[in-house]
Design an enzyme around this catalytic site. Structure first.
Site, mmCIF file in Angstrom:
data_model
loop_
_atom_site.group_PDB
_atom_site.id
_atom_site.type_symbol
_atom_site.label_atom_id
_atom_site.label_comp_id
_atom_site.label_asym_id
_atom_site.label_seq_id
_atom_site.Cartn_x
_atom_site.Cartn_y
_atom_site.Cartn_z
ATOM 1 N N ASN A 78 -4.360 5.844 -1.929
ATOM 2 C CA ASN A 78 -3.936 6.097 -0.543
ATOM 3 C C ASN A 78 -3.379 7.492 -0.336
ATOM 4 O OD1 ASN A 78 -4.810 3.804 0.747
ATOM 5 N ND2 ASN A 78 -3.014 2.631 0.172
ATOM 6 N N GLU A 102 -4.524 -0.693 -9.021
ATOM 7 C CA GLU A 102 -3.533 0.290 -9.460
ATOM 8 C C GLU A 102 -2.306 -0.476 -9.963
ATOM 9 O OE1 GLU A 102 -4.247 4.170 -6.654
ATOM 10 O OE2 GLU A 102 -3.296 2.470 -5.684
ATOM 11 N N HIS A 119 -1.634 -3.097 -7.085
ATOM 12 C CA HIS A 119 -2.285 -2.761 -5.819
ATOM 13 C C HIS A 119 -3.796 -3.004 -5.892
ATOM 14 C CE1 HIS A 119 -3.363 0.370 -2.580
ATOM 15 N NE2 HIS A 119 -2.945 -0.720 -2.000
ATOM 16 N N SER A 175 0.827 -1.207 0.000
ATOM 17 C CA SER A 175 0.000 0.000 0.000
ATOM 18 C C SER A 175 0.857 1.252 0.000
ATOM 19 C CB SER A 175 -0.882 0.030 1.247
ATOM 20 O OG SER A 175 -1.662 -1.124 1.314
HETATM 21 N N1 LIG Z 1 -5.613 -4.615 4.204
HETATM 22 C C1 LIG Z 1 -5.892 -3.874 3.138
HETATM 23 O O1 LIG Z 1 -6.988 -3.297 3.004
HETATM 24 C C2 LIG Z 1 -4.869 -3.743 2.041
HETATM 25 C C3 LIG Z 1 -5.254 -3.175 0.817
HETATM 26 C C4 LIG Z 1 -4.318 -3.103 -0.221
HETATM 27 C C5 LIG Z 1 -3.029 -3.564 -0.018
HETATM 28 N N2 LIG Z 1 -2.668 -4.088 1.188
HETATM 29 C C6 LIG Z 1 -1.303 -4.600 1.336
HETATM 30 O O2 LIG Z 1 -1.329 -6.011 1.203
HETATM 31 C C7 LIG Z 1 -0.287 -6.591 1.991
HETATM 32 C C8 LIG Z 1 -0.864 -7.624 2.928
HETATM 33 O O3 LIG Z 1 -1.816 -7.015 3.762
HETATM 34 P P1 LIG Z 1 -2.973 -7.861 4.475
HETATM 35 O O4 LIG Z 1 -3.973 -6.866 4.918
HETATM 36 O O5 LIG Z 1 -3.367 -9.010 3.618
HETATM 37 O O6 LIG Z 1 -2.161 -8.418 5.747
HETATM 38 P P2 LIG Z 1 -2.444 -9.751 6.587
HETATM 39 O O7 LIG Z 1 -1.734 -9.555 7.866
HETATM 40 O O8 LIG Z 1 -3.885 -10.114 6.591
HETATM 41 O O9 LIG Z 1 -1.696 -10.885 5.727
HETATM 42 C C9 LIG Z 1 -0.306 -10.982 5.592
HETATM 43 C C10 LIG Z 1 0.041 -12.460 5.487
HETATM 44 O O10 LIG Z 1 1.397 -12.590 5.114
HETATM 45 C C11 LIG Z 1 1.914 -13.730 5.766
HETATM 46 N N3 LIG Z 1 3.366 -13.642 5.823
HETATM 47 C C12 LIG Z 1 4.099 -12.790 6.562
HETATM 48 N N4 LIG Z 1 5.411 -13.030 6.352
HETATM 49 C C13 LIG Z 1 5.479 -14.049 5.470
HETATM 50 C C14 LIG Z 1 6.545 -14.751 4.875
HETATM 51 N N5 LIG Z 1 7.817 -14.437 5.137
HETATM 52 N N6 LIG Z 1 6.242 -15.748 4.001
HETATM 53 C C15 LIG Z 1 4.974 -16.058 3.710
HETATM 54 N N7 LIG Z 1 3.901 -15.419 4.258
HETATM 55 C C16 LIG Z 1 4.176 -14.430 5.126
HETATM 56 C C17 LIG Z 1 1.272 -13.707 7.159
HETATM 57 O O11 LIG Z 1 1.307 -14.976 7.752
HETATM 58 C C18 LIG Z 1 -0.141 -13.213 6.825
HETATM 59 O O12 LIG Z 1 -1.031 -14.287 6.643
HETATM 60 C C19 LIG Z 1 0.417 -5.421 2.690
HETATM 61 O O13 LIG Z 1 1.527 -5.044 1.932
HETATM 62 C C20 LIG Z 1 -0.649 -4.321 2.673
HETATM 63 O O14 LIG Z 1 -0.105 -3.036 2.699
HETATM 64 C C21 LIG Z 1 -3.566 -4.208 2.221
#
Ligand SMILES: NC(=O)c1ccc[n+]([C@@H]2O[C@H](COP(=O)([O-])OP(=O)(O)OC[C@H]3O[C@@H](n4cnc5c(N)ncnc54)[C@H](O)[C@@H]3O)[C@@H](O)[C@H]2O)c1
Length: 295
Positions: A193, A155, A143, A122
């Site tokens: 964002n 995006e 994204h 993000s």
């Molecule tokens: N939450 C949102 O609304 C949103 C929207 C767009 C983008 N994002 C981006 O998406 C990404 C993930 O966010 P999320 O909300 O899904 O987080 P989340 O915490 O729900 O999921 C992250 C996952 O990654 C896994 N993980 C961590 N380290 C790891 C590794 N070394 N190997 C394999 N798996 C690993 C964790 O176990 C977890 O299940 C971030 O970069 C965030 O900025 C989030």
């Protein structure tokens, strides 16, 4: 170049949704997680979502048979080596620059040389992530928005090093997922964002200053601006930990107060109240009609 097999890194909130939409569009998908319990949680979410779509096939186009077919295209793994033959890697692990760079560096030596790497970050610079690999011209941002199966926008982010044909391949790929892609460049926050985060942080500051209650601020922005949900509901959906991390990256980049974390956000994160995913944030999701009675 043709994309057939997609690797998704992280099967959390976003990764599971990304894996699901890729499989729904006909791609073979392997999702990598750090631990089996997270993989199980991610796949349980996918099963639940597909079952919901299959309840209304006339609207979703997904019959119970099609849902089974989609599920058949999805695999989970804990081994990076299982991603070796992927054409596109979409990373969606936690929003932490060091963890992401470590992951990319490790995969760079495993995944075939002409595969494209994409990050769903993000706020972290795609250019910085790209430096962890030897394939800067084959690196983009991709994204998605939460919940991925429902949100139309993607995006597509280029850096100064992204090869134009790689960018166009990924742009076209996003269209094949049934999404509407927009082009943007590697500036912190991209389009959405950059504009959304200061608004969400302002809502927290307004609450801190006593402008209105959480429920009233949410209601006002829903009904007054025609938004589908108010800022506090949206914050709880996004995840307060993720939002807090984003504020650090954006503040570091722009040094503007509008990107700084309000104290209340920090305290909620310190307490482990990350929003809907932990059951509590601005709202208690066991009783969402009664927001944050204890603040
Ligand atoms: N939450 C949102 O609304 C949103 C929207 C767009 C983008 N994002 C981006 O998406 C990404 C993930 O966010 P999320 O909300 O899904 O987080 P989340 O915490 O729900 O999921 C992250 C996952 O990654 C896994 N993980 C961590 N380290 C790891 C590794 N070394 N190997 C394999 N798996 C690993 C964790 O176990 C977890 O299940 C971030 O970069 C965030 O900025 C989030």
């Amino acid at each position: 170049m043709t994309i057939k097999k997609v690797g998704v890194l992280g099967c959390g909130l976003m990764g599971s949704g990304i894996a699901q939409v890729c499989a729904t569009a006909g791609f073979d998908v392997t999702a990598l997680e750090a631990e089996q319990k997270f993989l199980d949680k991610g796949f349980a979410g996918i099963d639940k979502s597909l079952a919901k779509f299959a309840e209304k096939p006339e609207k979703s186009g997904i019959t119970p048979e099609k849902a089974k077919e989609i599920r058949g295209r999805l695999k989970g793994t804990l081994k990076k080596e299982d991603l070796a033959d992927c054409d596109l890697i979409i990373e969606a692990i936690i929003e932490n620059v060091e963890d992401k760079k470590k992951m990319y560096a490790a995969l760079d030596g495993i995944v075939k040389k002409d595969a494209i790497f994409a990050s769903n970050t993000s706020s972290i610079s795609i250019t910085e992530l790209m430096t962890a690999t030897q394939r800067p011209e084959r690196f983009v941002g991709l994204h998605f928005f939460n919940p991925v199966p429902l949100m139309k926008l993607v995006e597509v982010v280029r850096t100064i090093a992204t090869a134009p044909e790689v960018f166009e391949t990924v742009f076209e790929f996003a269209g094949k997922l049934g999404k509407v892609p927009v082009r943007t460049s590697d500036k912190t926050g991209f389009i959405v964002n950059r504009l959304l985060v200061p608004y969400l942080l302002d809502a927290i500051r307004a609450y801190e200053e006593g402008v209105g209650s959480i429920a009233d601020i949410d209601q006002a922005m829903k009904l007054g601006c025609g938004y589908p949900m108010g800022p506090f509901t949206l914050l709880d959906f996004v995840g307060l930990d993720t939002t807090y991390y984003i504020t650090h990256v954006m503040f570091e980049e722009f040094k503007e107060a509008r990107f700084a974390s309000p104290p209340l956000l920090k305290r909620l994160v310190m307490a482990g109240w990350y929003g809907k995913k932990t059951g509590k944030g601005f709202y208690d999701w066991k009783d969402p009609a009664n927001p944050a009675a204890s603040f």
